[in-house]
Scaffold this motif. Structure first.
Motif, PDB file in Angstrom:
ATOM      1  N   ALA A 168      13.212   8.709 -46.211  1.00  0.00           N
ATOM      2  CA  ALA A 168      14.645   8.926 -45.999  1.00  0.00           C
ATOM      3  C   ALA A 168      15.450   7.697 -46.438  1.00  0.00           C
ATOM      4  O   ALA A 168      14.996   6.566 -46.301  1.00  0.00           O
ATOM      5  CB  ALA A 168      14.917   9.222 -44.534  1.00  0.00           C
ATOM      6  N   LEU A 169      16.642   7.955 -46.960  1.00  0.00           N
ATOM      7  CA  LEU A 169      17.565   6.890 -47.352  1.00  0.00           C
ATOM      8  C   LEU A 169      18.762   6.888 -46.429  1.00  0.00           C
ATOM      9  O   LEU A 169      19.258   7.936 -46.035  1.00  0.00           O
ATOM     10  CB  LEU A 169      18.080   7.113 -48.780  1.00  0.00           C
ATOM     11  CG  LEU A 169      17.098   7.007 -49.916  1.00  0.00           C
ATOM     12  CD1 LEU A 169      17.814   7.231 -51.237  1.00  0.00           C
ATOM     13  CD2 LEU A 169      16.421   5.664 -49.920  1.00  0.00           C
ATOM     14  N   GLY A 170      19.244   5.706 -46.117  1.00  0.00           N
ATOM     15  CA  GLY A 170      20.454   5.575 -45.322  1.00  0.00           C
ATOM     16  C   GLY A 170      21.308   4.461 -45.884  1.00  0.00           C
ATOM     17  O   GLY A 170      20.874   3.706 -46.754  1.00  0.00           O
ATOM     18  N   SER A 171      22.525   4.361 -45.385  1.00  0.00           N
ATOM     19  CA  SER A 171      23.413   3.269 -45.758  1.00  0.00           C
ATOM     20  C   SER A 171      24.400   3.034 -44.627  1.00  0.00           C
ATOM     21  O   SER A 171      25.122   3.949 -44.226  1.00  0.00           O
ATOM     22  CB  SER A 171      24.176   3.581 -47.044  1.00  0.00           C
ATOM     23  OG  SER A 171      25.099   2.541 -47.317  1.00  0.00           O
ATOM     24  N   VAL A 172      24.434   1.803 -44.137  1.00  0.00           N
ATOM     25  CA  VAL A 172      25.332   1.459 -43.037  1.00  0.00           C
ATOM     26  C   VAL A 172      26.801   1.636 -43.444  1.00  0.00           C
ATOM     27  O   VAL A 172      27.669   1.794 -42.589  1.00  0.00           O
ATOM     28  CB  VAL A 172      25.037   0.030 -42.516  1.00  0.00           C
ATOM     29  CG1 VAL A 172      25.542  -1.025 -43.466  1.00  0.00           C
ATOM     30  CG2 VAL A 172      25.582  -0.174 -41.121  1.00  0.00           C
ATOM     31  N   LYS A 173      27.066   1.659 -44.743  1.00  0.00           N
ATOM     32  CA  LYS A 173      28.445   1.857 -45.201  1.00  0.00           C
ATOM     33  C   LYS A 173      29.034   3.168 -44.691  1.00  0.00           C
ATOM     34  O   LYS A 173      30.232   3.260 -44.461  1.00  0.00           O
ATOM     35  CB  LYS A 173      28.504   1.848 -46.729  1.00  0.00           C
ATOM     36  CG  LYS A 173      28.372   0.490 -47.318  1.00  0.00           C
ATOM     37  CD  LYS A 173      28.460   0.581 -48.827  1.00  0.00           C
ATOM     38  CE  LYS A 173      28.220  -0.772 -49.430  1.00  0.00           C
ATOM     39  NZ  LYS A 173      28.221  -0.722 -50.875  1.00  0.00           N
ATOM     40  N   THR A 174      28.187   4.197 -44.522  1.00  0.00           N
ATOM     41  CA  THR A 174      28.711   5.474 -44.023  1.00  0.00           C
ATOM     42  C   THR A 174      29.125   5.366 -42.564  1.00  0.00           C
ATOM     43  O   THR A 174      29.876   6.202 -42.081  1.00  0.00           O
ATOM     44  CB  THR A 174      27.677   6.611 -44.178  1.00  0.00           C
ATOM     45  OG1 THR A 174      26.578   6.390 -43.298  1.00  0.00           O
ATOM     46  CG2 THR A 174      27.204   6.742 -45.609  1.00  0.00           C
ATOM     47  N   ASN A 175      28.616   4.347 -41.865  1.00  0.00           N
ATOM     48  CA  ASN A 175      28.958   4.163 -40.462  1.00  0.00           C
ATOM     49  C   ASN A 175      30.214   3.324 -40.263  1.00  0.00           C
ATOM     50  O   ASN A 175      31.053   3.649 -39.422  1.00  0.00           O
ATOM     51  CB  ASN A 175      27.811   3.477 -39.708  1.00  0.00           C
ATOM     52  CG  ASN A 175      26.539   4.267 -39.754  1.00  0.00           C
ATOM     53  OD1 ASN A 175      25.681   3.994 -40.582  1.00  0.00           O
ATOM     54  ND2 ASN A 175      26.411   5.263 -38.892  1.00  0.00           N
ATOM     55  N   ILE A 176      30.319   2.211 -41.026  1.00  0.00           N
ATOM     56  CA  ILE A 176      31.413   1.276 -40.754  1.00  0.00           C
ATOM     57  C   ILE A 176      32.102   0.728 -41.996  1.00  0.00           C
ATOM     58  O   ILE A 176      32.922  -0.171 -41.896  1.00  0.00           O
ATOM     59  CB  ILE A 176      30.923   0.099 -39.877  1.00  0.00           C
ATOM     60  CG1 ILE A 176      29.710  -0.585 -40.492  1.00  0.00           C
ATOM     61  CG2 ILE A 176      30.627   0.557 -38.475  1.00  0.00           C
ATOM     62  CD1 ILE A 176      29.174  -1.761 -39.694  1.00  0.00           C
TER      63      ILE A 176
END
Length: 182
Positions: free
Chosen positions: A86-94
């Motif tokens: 899985a890929l994630g990015s903290v940019k989508t959160n804050i």
């Protein structure tokens, strides 16, 4: 740990490099430079044991295909498996955190390991048509999901890329079980 300190996670590998003149532009690194830093950080580790990667996640037509292609190129040196990481990015959160983006991604990864949950990639609706997802070991989780261990452990990575071709990657394993209090 022997002193009673809390261990939040264990760094299994890390690497940094610079693309130099091989980068795409001042703010865009190269596929080869990013791939090389991931391979260096993964040296001696099993690619199929890493089931989550916190990415830089530019959400741009240029940046995301470079980053995903680099991860794919690196992972293809150790596995042919598809769709498991899985890929994630903290940019989508804050939002974008400039020079703090990498360390914030590391904090998010450690929290995900502690919660044993792969976080949702917020606001994700449609995969980029510029990326051939079905050929890659990577996928983007639209919803949070339990993080199942692989061979009894959970391992994730963090990619961080900066101006002028600087690339960094770290591989992190969940903390070992605490010993019972004496």
């Amino acid at each position: 740990r022997e002193d009673g300190d809390t261990v939040h996670a264990v760094i299994k590998g890390s690497a940094i490099n610079n693309d130099g003149i091989g980068r795409v532009g001042f703010t865009a690194p190269s596929v080869e430079g990013q791939s090389r830093v991931v391979r260096e950080a993964m040296r001696g580790l099993d690619y199929e044991s890493v089931s989550y990667i916190e990415t830089h996640g530019t959400a741009t037509r240029l940046g995301d295909p470079i980053e995903v292609s680099a991860l794919n190129q690196a992972y293809r040196t150790g596995t042919r498996k598809t769709g498991y990481c899985a890929l994630g990015s903290v940019k989508t959160n804050i939002g974008h955190l400039d020079t703090a983006a990498g360390v914030t991604g590391l904090i998010k990864l450690v929290l995900a390991l502690q919660q044993r949950t792969i976080p949702a990639h917020l606001h994700f609706r449609t995969p980029s048509p510029h990326i051939h997802w079905d050929e890659f070991p990577l996928h983007v989780p639209a919803q949070a999901m339990p993080w199942a261990p692989i061979d009894g452990r959970r391992i994730g990575g963090v990619s961080s890329f900066g101006f002028s071709g600087t690339n960094a990657h770290v591989v992190v394993e969940e903390a070992p079980a605490s010993a019972p209090a004496k």
